[in-house]
Write an enzyme that holds these catalytic residues in place. Sequence first.
Site, PDB file in Angstrom:
ATOM      1  N   TYR A  94       0.819  -1.216   0.000  1.00  0.00           N
ATOM      2  CA  TYR A  94       0.000   0.000   0.000  1.00  0.00           C
ATOM      3  C   TYR A  94       0.857   1.272   0.000  1.00  0.00           C
ATOM      4  O   TYR A  94       0.777   2.096  -0.923  1.00  0.00           O
ATOM      5  CB  TYR A  94      -0.931  -0.029   1.213  1.00  0.00           C
ATOM      6  CG  TYR A  94      -1.662   1.262   1.498  1.00  0.00           C
ATOM      7  CD1 TYR A  94      -2.376   1.915   0.494  1.00  0.00           C
ATOM      8  CD2 TYR A  94      -1.642   1.825   2.773  1.00  0.00           C
ATOM      9  CE1 TYR A  94      -3.052   3.103   0.767  1.00  0.00           C
ATOM     10  CE2 TYR A  94      -2.314   2.995   3.048  1.00  0.00           C
ATOM     11  CZ  TYR A  94      -3.013   3.639   2.042  1.00  0.00           C
ATOM     12  OH  TYR A  94      -3.674   4.810   2.302  1.00  0.00           O
ATOM     13  N   LEU A 117       5.310 -10.449  -3.015  1.00  0.00           N
ATOM     14  CA  LEU A 117       3.880 -10.498  -3.357  1.00  0.00           C
ATOM     15  C   LEU A 117       3.084 -11.372  -2.389  1.00  0.00           C
ATOM     16  O   LEU A 117       1.961 -11.769  -2.685  1.00  0.00           O
ATOM     17  CB  LEU A 117       3.660 -10.966  -4.804  1.00  0.00           C
ATOM     18  CG  LEU A 117       4.240 -10.060  -5.889  1.00  0.00           C
ATOM     19  CD1 LEU A 117       3.887 -10.599  -7.275  1.00  0.00           C
ATOM     20  CD2 LEU A 117       3.749  -8.616  -5.733  1.00  0.00           C
ATOM     21  N   ALA A 163       9.450  -3.587   3.312  1.00  0.00           N
ATOM     22  CA  ALA A 163       9.116  -5.010   3.428  1.00  0.00           C
ATOM     23  C   ALA A 163       9.026  -5.434   4.892  1.00  0.00           C
ATOM     24  O   ALA A 163       9.979  -5.285   5.659  1.00  0.00           O
ATOM     25  CB  ALA A 163      10.160  -5.849   2.697  1.00  0.00           C
ATOM     26  N   SER A 187       7.360   3.007  12.773  1.00  0.00           N
ATOM     27  CA  SER A 187       5.961   3.117  13.202  1.00  0.00           C
ATOM     28  C   SER A 187       5.851   3.818  14.547  1.00  0.00           C
ATOM     29  O   SER A 187       6.762   3.741  15.388  1.00  0.00           O
ATOM     30  CB  SER A 187       5.362   1.708  13.314  1.00  0.00           C
ATOM     31  OG  SER A 187       4.111   1.737  13.956  1.00  0.00           O
ATOM     32  N   TYR A 209       4.998  -6.323  17.015  1.00  0.00           N
ATOM     33  CA  TYR A 209       5.161  -5.497  15.816  1.00  0.00           C
ATOM     34  C   TYR A 209       5.983  -4.251  16.131  1.00  0.00           C
ATOM     35  O   TYR A 209       6.979  -3.947  15.465  1.00  0.00           O
ATOM     36  CB  TYR A 209       3.793  -5.114  15.251  1.00  0.00           C
ATOM     37  CG  TYR A 209       3.849  -3.998  14.235  1.00  0.00           C
ATOM     38  CD1 TYR A 209       4.429  -4.192  12.990  1.00  0.00           C
ATOM     39  CD2 TYR A 209       3.330  -2.733  14.534  1.00  0.00           C
ATOM     40  CE1 TYR A 209       4.496  -3.160  12.066  1.00  0.00           C
ATOM     41  CE2 TYR A 209       3.383  -1.701  13.620  1.00  0.00           C
ATOM     42  CZ  TYR A 209       3.969  -1.916  12.381  1.00  0.00           C
ATOM     43  OH  TYR A 209       4.047  -0.894  11.475  1.00  0.00           O
ATOM     44  N   LYS A 223      10.010  -3.057  15.005  1.00  0.00           N
ATOM     45  CA  LYS A 223      10.333  -1.767  14.387  1.00  0.00           C
ATOM     46  C   LYS A 223      11.425  -1.047  15.179  1.00  0.00           C
ATOM     47  O   LYS A 223      12.388  -0.508  14.609  1.00  0.00           O
ATOM     48  CB  LYS A 223       9.083  -0.896  14.281  1.00  0.00           C
ATOM     49  CG  LYS A 223       8.046  -1.393  13.292  1.00  0.00           C
ATOM     50  CD  LYS A 223       8.557  -1.328  11.862  1.00  0.00           C
ATOM     51  CE  LYS A 223       7.482  -1.652  10.852  1.00  0.00           C
ATOM     52  NZ  LYS A 223       7.971  -1.603   9.457  1.00  0.00           N
ATOM     53  N   PHE A 226       2.248   7.456  11.675  1.00  0.00           N
ATOM     54  CA  PHE A 226       1.115   7.106  12.508  1.00  0.00           C
ATOM     55  C   PHE A 226       0.140   6.294  11.634  1.00  0.00           C
ATOM     56  O   PHE A 226       0.532   5.241  11.152  1.00  0.00           O
ATOM     57  CB  PHE A 226       0.588   8.367  13.183  1.00  0.00           C
ATOM     58  CG  PHE A 226       1.511   8.789  14.323  1.00  0.00           C
ATOM     59  CD1 PHE A 226       1.067   8.818  15.621  1.00  0.00           C
ATOM     60  CD2 PHE A 226       2.858   9.085  14.094  1.00  0.00           C
ATOM     61  CE1 PHE A 226       1.917   9.150  16.687  1.00  0.00           C
ATOM     62  CE2 PHE A 226       3.718   9.411  15.130  1.00  0.00           C
ATOM     63  CZ  PHE A 226       3.245   9.445  16.426  1.00  0.00           C
ATOM     64  N   ASN A 227      -1.043   6.706  11.362  1.00  0.00           N
ATOM     65  CA  ASN A 227      -1.950   5.856  10.580  1.00  0.00           C
ATOM     66  C   ASN A 227      -2.061   6.334   9.140  1.00  0.00           C
ATOM     67  O   ASN A 227      -2.747   7.314   8.856  1.00  0.00           O
ATOM     68  CB  ASN A 227      -3.333   5.820  11.236  1.00  0.00           C
ATOM     69  CG  ASN A 227      -3.349   4.924  12.462  1.00  0.00           C
ATOM     70  OD1 ASN A 227      -2.537   5.093  13.354  1.00  0.00           O
ATOM     71  ND2 ASN A 227      -4.254   3.963  12.504  1.00  0.00           N
ATOM     72  N   HIS A 239      -6.856  -2.243   8.778  1.00  0.00           N
ATOM     73  CA  HIS A 239      -6.863  -0.800   9.010  1.00  0.00           C
ATOM     74  C   HIS A 239      -8.286  -0.248   9.047  1.00  0.00           C
ATOM     75  O   HIS A 239      -9.147  -0.655   8.268  1.00  0.00           O
ATOM     76  CB  HIS A 239      -6.042  -0.098   7.937  1.00  0.00           C
ATOM     77  CG  HIS A 239      -4.576  -0.402   8.040  1.00  0.00           C
ATOM     78  ND1 HIS A 239      -3.658   0.038   7.116  1.00  0.00           N
ATOM     79  CD2 HIS A 239      -3.872  -1.100   8.968  1.00  0.00           C
ATOM     80  CE1 HIS A 239      -2.449  -0.374   7.473  1.00  0.00           C
ATOM     81  NE2 HIS A 239      -2.556  -1.065   8.590  1.00  0.00           N
ATOM     82  N   PHE A 285     -13.493  -2.262  18.502  1.00  0.00           N
ATOM     83  CA  PHE A 285     -12.813  -3.143  19.457  1.00  0.00           C
ATOM     84  C   PHE A 285     -12.505  -2.390  20.748  1.00  0.00           C
ATOM     85  O   PHE A 285     -11.430  -1.833  20.930  1.00  0.00           O
ATOM     86  CB  PHE A 285     -11.539  -3.714  18.840  1.00  0.00           C
ATOM     87  CG  PHE A 285     -11.821  -4.644  17.694  1.00  0.00           C
ATOM     88  CD1 PHE A 285     -12.299  -5.928  17.915  1.00  0.00           C
ATOM     89  CD2 PHE A 285     -11.625  -4.229  16.382  1.00  0.00           C
ATOM     90  CE1 PHE A 285     -12.583  -6.784  16.855  1.00  0.00           C
ATOM     91  CE2 PHE A 285     -11.891  -5.075  15.322  1.00  0.00           C
ATOM     92  CZ  PHE A 285     -12.378  -6.365  15.562  1.00  0.00           C
TER      93      PHE A 285
END
Length: 313
Positions: A11, A32, A73, A116, A140, A144, A164-165, A182, A200
């Site tokens: 993305y 991929l 990646a 992140s 995660y 990072k 951030f997002n 997301h 959530f």
Amino acid sequence: MNILVTGGAGYIGSHVVKTLLPDNKVIVLDSLENGHRKAVDRKAIFIKGNVGDKKILSWIFRRHRIDSVIHFAGYINVGESVKEPYKYYMNNVSQSLQLLKAMREHSTKRIVFSSSAAVYGNPERVPIPEDSRTLPINPYGSTKLMFERILADFGMDYVALRYFNAAGAAFGLGEDHRPESHLIPIILKKAMKDEKVTIFGDDYDTPDGTCVRDYVHILDLADAHVLALSKGEGAYNVGYGKGYSVRQIINEASRVMKKKVGFTVGPRREGDPDVLVAESKRIKKLGWKPRHDIRSIIKSAYSWHMANPNGYS
């Protein structure tokens, strides 16, 4: 400049590749596994392979004389990282070390790393400056932060962008994760099918009880990566400095879509901090100027999903 973009079929990576062209020679390396070949601009050189494959990396650096690397990646699902930490440490750290080894062997020093806000965990103060305590609360985020430290230990000429997002769409490209994790694409796709969105947890320490996040348009994020190829050193936050709760994003999506988005409340997801909002003064001093807001983020994403209801399939 000859630029290697790992994860360039993903993305964020695909939008950055598009932004880099046509002023640079761009080589995309992507397995991929989660990326999409259709998302890669045809002007880029595409190579299917894993970032941990020594032979492929050696060939790429020899053949294309790489000047700089942008490293996307990696696995990105927070919830999955809690359940499968080995998978995240192996891919996001161990295999990525092969990339640094190849860079050193071929005298390529500059790397822009896709980090992140997850490195901060539950922040001590908001907005979060780069010198805040880094204490990730999920694997995660830990991977990072670990790779940031590895970059420093290796003496690389690096910039780690702690964004951030990321959200929104541009260039006919969009967000198509499988499964989607997301918030904004989940809301849009659920609403397009007249299904309810699951929130959530509604007992977080926020004004309306739902998580608060800082959303940044994919184009502004792409601009930050291009800027970081030639400016800066160390870690930089990339965000707008304004947070929106899950409920607020649902309400904004309702306004953009001109329909009420229904929701239900489920249990919390493990590893989700209450609030993540950026202080981005450092990168703005380098010349980064965000041009978008939450309305344009959701409108661009909605347009893409309307035109591509099945994603890249």
